[in-house]
Design an enzyme around this catalytic site. Structure first.
Site, PDB file in Angstrom:
ATOM      1  N   HIS A 154      40.953  42.533  60.918  1.00 23.14           N
ATOM      2  CA  HIS A 154      41.863  41.694  61.204  1.00 23.14           C
ATOM      3  C   HIS A 154      43.341  42.766  60.736  1.00 23.14           C
ATOM      4  O   HIS A 154      43.681  43.326  60.256  1.00 23.14           O
ATOM      5  CB  HIS A 154      42.535  40.645  60.347  1.00 23.14           C
ATOM      6  CG  HIS A 154      41.517  39.647  60.364  1.00 23.14           C
ATOM      7  ND1 HIS A 154      41.713  37.830  59.905  1.00 23.14           N
ATOM      8  CD2 HIS A 154      39.949  39.435  60.993  1.00 23.14           C
ATOM      9  CE1 HIS A 154      40.603  37.249  59.916  1.00 23.14           C
ATOM     10  NE2 HIS A 154      39.824  38.176  60.863  1.00 23.14           N
ATOM     11  N   TYR A 213      49.488  31.077  57.345  1.00 22.90           N
ATOM     12  CA  TYR A 213      50.100  30.893  56.020  1.00 22.90           C
ATOM     13  C   TYR A 213      50.701  29.778  56.349  1.00 22.90           C
ATOM     14  O   TYR A 213      51.436  30.484  57.916  1.00 22.90           O
ATOM     15  CB  TYR A 213      50.800  31.916  55.648  1.00 22.90           C
ATOM     16  CG  TYR A 213      49.152  32.846  54.939  1.00 22.90           C
ATOM     17  CD1 TYR A 213      49.385  34.315  55.471  1.00 22.90           C
ATOM     18  CD2 TYR A 213      49.140  32.751  53.929  1.00 22.90           C
ATOM     19  CE1 TYR A 213      48.031  34.798  55.466  1.00 22.90           C
ATOM     20  CE2 TYR A 213      48.911  33.867  52.610  1.00 22.90           C
ATOM     21  CZ  TYR A 213      47.873  34.734  53.593  1.00 22.90           C
ATOM     22  OH  TYR A 213      47.338  35.730  53.452  1.00 22.90           O
ATOM     23  N   PRO A 232      47.339  33.991  44.081  1.00 18.76           N
ATOM     24  CA  PRO A 232      46.372  34.257  45.069  1.00 18.76           C
ATOM     25  C   PRO A 232      46.674  34.727  47.131  1.00 18.76           C
ATOM     26  O   PRO A 232      46.444  35.466  47.924  1.00 18.76           O
ATOM     27  CB  PRO A 232      45.428  33.930  45.796  1.00 18.76           C
ATOM     28  CG  PRO A 232      45.894  32.548  44.395  1.00 18.76           C
ATOM     29  CD  PRO A 232      46.831  32.533  43.959  1.00 18.76           C
ATOM     30  N   LYS A 260      45.814  39.833  46.514  1.00 22.50           N
ATOM     31  CA  LYS A 260      45.770  41.297  46.201  1.00 22.50           C
ATOM     32  C   LYS A 260      45.225  41.147  45.042  1.00 22.50           C
ATOM     33  O   LYS A 260      45.342  42.678  44.219  1.00 22.50           O
ATOM     34  CB  LYS A 260      47.750  41.726  45.546  1.00 22.50           C
ATOM     35  CG  LYS A 260      48.767  41.772  46.447  1.00 22.50           C
ATOM     36  CD  LYS A 260      47.956  42.948  47.117  1.00 22.50           C
ATOM     37  CE  LYS A 260      48.786  42.830  48.860  1.00 22.50           C
ATOM     38  NZ  LYS A 260      47.205  43.746  49.496  1.00 22.50           N
ATOM     39  N   TYR A 317      50.926  44.153  52.796  1.00 24.72           N
ATOM     40  CA  TYR A 317      50.034  43.211  52.815  1.00 24.72           C
ATOM     41  C   TYR A 317      48.575  43.899  53.464  1.00 24.72           C
ATOM     42  O   TYR A 317      47.123  43.493  52.785  1.00 24.72           O
ATOM     43  CB  TYR A 317      50.250  42.025  54.407  1.00 24.72           C
ATOM     44  CG  TYR A 317      49.074  40.707  54.571  1.00 24.72           C
ATOM     45  CD1 TYR A 317      47.744  40.977  54.951  1.00 24.72           C
ATOM     46  CD2 TYR A 317      49.195  39.693  54.104  1.00 24.72           C
ATOM     47  CE1 TYR A 317      46.950  40.289  55.503  1.00 24.72           C
ATOM     48  CE2 TYR A 317      48.028  38.519  53.400  1.00 24.72           C
ATOM     49  CZ  TYR A 317      47.104  38.962  54.544  1.00 24.72           C
ATOM     50  OH  TYR A 317      45.662  37.762  54.590  1.00 24.72           O
TER      51      TYR A 317
HETATM   52  P1  FAS Z   1      36.964  38.377  37.428  1.00 22.75           P
HETATM   53  O1  FAS Z   1      37.541  37.889  36.402  1.00 22.75           O
HETATM   54  O2  FAS Z   1      36.281  38.697  38.738  1.00 22.75           O
HETATM   55  O3  FAS Z   1      35.571  39.105  36.208  1.00 22.75           O
HETATM   56  C1  FAS Z   1      35.385  39.168  34.957  1.00 22.75           C
HETATM   57  C2  FAS Z   1      34.025  39.274  34.967  1.00 22.75           C
HETATM   58  O4  FAS Z   1      34.022  39.396  32.998  1.00 22.75           O
HETATM   59  C3  FAS Z   1      33.249  37.825  34.967  1.00 22.75           C
HETATM   60  O5  FAS Z   1      32.194  38.004  35.497  1.00 22.75           O
HETATM   61  C4  FAS Z   1      33.236  37.160  33.041  1.00 22.75           C
HETATM   62  O6  FAS Z   1      32.685  36.415  33.739  1.00 22.75           O
HETATM   63  C5  FAS Z   1      33.578  38.478  31.995  1.00 22.75           C
HETATM   64  N1  FAS Z   1      33.667  38.008  31.059  1.00 22.75           N
HETATM   65  C6  FAS Z   1      34.637  37.484  30.807  1.00 22.75           C
HETATM   66  N2  FAS Z   1      34.763  37.508  29.548  1.00 22.75           N
HETATM   67  C7  FAS Z   1      33.549  38.178  28.845  1.00 22.75           C
HETATM   68  C8  FAS Z   1      33.567  38.313  28.213  1.00 22.75           C
HETATM   69  N3  FAS Z   1      33.693  38.332  27.126  1.00 22.75           N
HETATM   70  N4  FAS Z   1      32.128  39.347  27.463  1.00 22.75           N
HETATM   71  C9  FAS Z   1      31.648  39.990  28.663  1.00 22.75           C
HETATM   72  N5  FAS Z   1      31.909  39.688  30.014  1.00 22.75           N
HETATM   73  C10 FAS Z   1      32.961  38.690  30.147  1.00 22.75           C
HETATM   74  N6  FAS Z   1      42.423  37.003  44.683  1.00 22.75           N
HETATM   75  C11 FAS Z   1      42.640  37.084  45.833  1.00 22.75           C
HETATM   76  O7  FAS Z   1      42.071  38.391  46.474  1.00 22.75           O
HETATM   77  N7  FAS Z   1      42.600  36.185  46.904  1.00 22.75           N
HETATM   78  C12 FAS Z   1      41.675  35.112  45.994  1.00 22.75           C
HETATM   79  O8  FAS Z   1      41.802  33.911  47.583  1.00 22.75           O
HETATM   80  C13 FAS Z   1      41.569  34.726  45.012  1.00 22.75           C
HETATM   81  N8  FAS Z   1      41.681  33.669  44.309  1.00 22.75           N
HETATM   82  C14 FAS Z   1      41.299  33.548  43.079  1.00 22.75           C
HETATM   83  C15 FAS Z   1      40.947  31.276  42.678  1.00 22.75           C
HETATM   84  C16 FAS Z   1      40.285  31.754  41.348  1.00 22.75           C
HETATM   85  C17 FAS Z   1      40.416  30.382  40.484  1.00 22.75           C
HETATM   86  C18 FAS Z   1      40.304  32.983  40.607  1.00 22.75           C
HETATM   87  C19 FAS Z   1      40.268  33.072  38.902  1.00 22.75           C
HETATM   88  C20 FAS Z   1      40.705  34.417  40.822  1.00 22.75           C
HETATM   89  C21 FAS Z   1      40.896  34.145  42.655  1.00 22.75           C
HETATM   90  N9  FAS Z   1      41.621  35.968  42.838  1.00 22.75           N
HETATM   91  C22 FAS Z   1      41.788  36.110  44.294  1.00 22.75           C
HETATM   92  C23 FAS Z   1      42.066  36.738  41.867  1.00 22.75           C
HETATM   93  C24 FAS Z   1      40.187  37.025  41.935  1.00 22.75           C
HETATM   94  O9  FAS Z   1      39.514  37.537  43.334  1.00 22.75           O
HETATM   95  C25 FAS Z   1      40.199  38.599  41.426  1.00 22.75           C
HETATM   96  O10 FAS Z   1      41.561  39.167  40.790  1.00 22.75           O
HETATM   97  C26 FAS Z   1      38.945  39.765  40.559  1.00 22.75           C
HETATM   98  O11 FAS Z   1      37.722  38.424  40.456  1.00 22.75           O
HETATM   99  C27 FAS Z   1      39.557  40.170  39.646  1.00 22.75           C
HETATM  100  O12 FAS Z   1      38.578  40.723  39.209  1.00 22.75           O
HETATM  101  P2  FAS Z   1      37.863  41.944  37.986  1.00 22.75           P
HETATM  102  O13 FAS Z   1      38.837  42.062  37.882  1.00 22.75           O
HETATM  103  O14 FAS Z   1      36.558  41.562  37.920  1.00 22.75           O
HETATM  104  O15 FAS Z   1      37.734  40.200  37.309  1.00 22.75           O
HETATM  105  C1  PHB Z   2      40.641  33.592  51.067  1.00 23.24           C
HETATM  106  O1  PHB Z   2      39.921  33.894  52.212  1.00 23.24           O
HETATM  107  O2  PHB Z   2      39.928  33.233  50.043  1.00 23.24           O
HETATM  108  C2  PHB Z   2      41.813  34.421  51.111  1.00 23.24           C
HETATM  109  C3  PHB Z   2      42.679  34.936  52.469  1.00 23.24           C
HETATM  110  C4  PHB Z   2      43.590  35.386  51.727  1.00 23.24           C
HETATM  111  C5  PHB Z   2      44.489  34.910  50.819  1.00 23.24           C
HETATM  112  C6  PHB Z   2      43.944  34.019  49.734  1.00 23.24           C
HETATM  113  C7  PHB Z   2      42.778  33.738  49.611  1.00 23.24           C
HETATM  114  O3  PHB Z   2      46.275  35.574  50.547  1.00 23.24           O
END
Ligand code: FAS
Ligand code: PHB
Length: 391
Positions: free
Chosen positions: A72, A201, A293, A297, A384
């Site tokens: 994109h 957006y 989000p 990032k 971005y």
């Molecule tokens: P994660 O949270 O993905 O992974 C951590 C892992 O550790 C999990 O699998 C968990 O089960 C495990 N864990 C936790 N406690 C533990 C323990 N005590 N023992 C062992 N394992 C354990 N980012 C974007 O850029 N765009 C988005 O749209 C977006 N939407 C999101 C929506 C939600 C609901 C959330 C919560 C986050 C979102 N994010 C988004 C951010 C997301 O993408 C995170 O930045 C990304 O998952 C980060 O990855 P990790 O640091 O690996 O953390």
């Molecule tokens: C998504 O596709 O999940 C998404 C894309 C851009 C954003 C947040 C979420 O800023």
């Protein structure tokens, strides 16, 4: 069991760190609380910066991203009933982002780890970390009713915002920074063609909306909603009606709706823990920082953290402590810039309960300036696509 690096968490941060360490000849074991299927079921990020794509290539897992990911070169901002394209590629001298879901990134990393025969302990219970500021760092966990202990040189806390690693650091040794936003995002995934080829957006008086996608046939939408909302409060029809209200007339007209295949609500916060290193314990990804989000990032910061951490561990085993000594400060410089951008973009595009008529005009004036100024659009574009990595 003994390993060089014990990684807690098999989300994108832990899995990518494990893949990069394997490439560097450093032994690592991952301990994950949930099942692999549960980790894959979480629908999260969708936009990869070039630095993240490069790290996936470096880890040897970029093939499907290149084959199925969508490059994109721009995004659209919608406000006042019209859309304005930000030509990211032109404003950044040719850079772009790749639309490729976090679920697919995680799937690719899990597959590679399995093919390489590397140890990942899923459904580990009662994970705890010990002596990370002493001589015998260890990770303990229970699996299948049996207690296990991993002796290691380093512990990588990749266990997300609610993990055990950051929580195990003495409160006197860590400083937390946080802003909780007075709203949430309701996300919906549908097997329908995206409303436009690029992300939209939207700032609307009823609330923020985002039109994203996972492929030419699978769309991802978000609506700003109340912190009190529950997924059960939102039927598919209610979601689609509200999205139509917030989109400009042309986009609303071309919106293709269909049954949701996933719906979830995520609260928004900005959060940073400083420092990101405590003796032999290193925090990476959501374990150390959270961004709203809006700026896409979160996943990308997790990737850049573990890119620096993998290199630092490899340098340590090659005889230099420079990388691990400067890991935290180098990560935090990039983290805070991403925190700023995500906070700024969230503040600009969302409705805040305490925002009065003047605040509404400030948002409108900033958007009008943003789309009318090459300088202002360039600031949005270069943040971005992702700021350069420090090596
Ligand atoms: P994660 O949270 O993905 O992974 C951590 C892992 O550790 C999990 O699998 C968990 O089960 C495990 N864990 C936790 N406690 C533990 C323990 N005590 N023992 C062992 N394992 C354990 N980012 C974007 O850029 N765009 C988005 O749209 C977006 N939407 C999101 C929506 C939600 C609901 C959330 C919560 C986050 C979102 N994010 C988004 C951010 C997301 O993408 C995170 O930045 C990304 O998952 C980060 O990855 P990790 O640091 O690996 O953390
Ligand atoms: C998504 O596709 O999940 C998404 C894309 C851009 C954003 C947040 C979420 O800023």
């Amino acid at each position: 069991m003994r390993t060089q690096v014990a990684i807690v968490g098999a989300g994108p941060a832990g899995l990518l760190l494990g893949a990069l360490l394997h490439r560097a000849g450093v032994d690592a074991v991952i301990v994950e609380r949930r099942s692999a299927d549960y980790v894959l079921s979480r629908i999260r990020a969708g936009v990869l910066e070039q630095t993240t794509a490069d790290l996936l290539d470096e880890a040897g897992v970029g093939a499907r991203m290149h084959a199925e990911g969508l490059p994109h070169g721009g995004i659209e901002l919608s406000f006042g009933g019209t859309r304005h394209r930000i030509d990211i590629q032109q404003l950044t001298g040719g850079k772009h982002v790749t639309v490729y879901g976090q679920t697919e990134v995680t799937r690719d990393l899990m597959h590679a780890r399995e093919v390489d025969g590397l140890t990942t302990v899923y459904e580990a219970e009662g994970v705890s970390v010990h002596d990370f500021d002493g001589a015998r760092p260890r990770v303990r966990y229970q699996h299948g009713g049996v207690w296990h202990e991993i002796e290691c040189d380093f512990i990588a806390g990749c266990d997300g915002f609610h993990g055990v690693c950051r929580a195990s650091v003495p409160t006197a040794a860590i400083q937390l920074f946080e802003r909780v936003y007075p709203f949430a995002w309701l996300g919906l995934l549908s097997e329908t063609p995206p409303v436009r080829e690029e992300l939209i957006y939207t700032r609307h008086e009823r609330g923020f909306a985002l039109c994203s996608m996972r492929s030419p046939t699978r769309s991802r939408y978000y609506l700003q909603c109340s912190l009190d909302d529950k997924v059960a409060d939102w039927s598919d029809d209610a979601f689609w009606d509200e999205l139509r209200h917030r989109l400009d007339p042309e986009a609303a007209e071309s919106l293709v709706t269909g049954p949701s295949i996933e719906k979830s609500i995520a609260p928004l916060r900005s959060f940073v823990a400083e420092p990101m290193r405590f003796g032999c314990l290193f925090l990476a990804g959501d374990a150390a920082h959270i961004v709203p989000p809006t700026g896409a990032k979160g996943l990308n910061l997790a990737a850049s953290d573990v890119g620096l951490l993998a290199r630092a561990f490899a340098e340590f085993y090659a005889g230099s402590e420079q990388g691990i000594a400067t890991y935290s400060e180098r990560c935090l410089r990039r983290v805070w810039k991403a925190e700023r951008f995500s906070w700024w973009f969230t503040s600009l595009m969302h409705q805040f309960p305490d925002n009065n008529a003047f605040g509404q005009r400030m948002q409108q004036a900033e958007l009008a300036y943003l789309v009318g100024s090459v300088a202002a659009s360039t600031v949005l574009a270069e943040n971005y696509v992702g700021l350069p990595l420090e090596h």
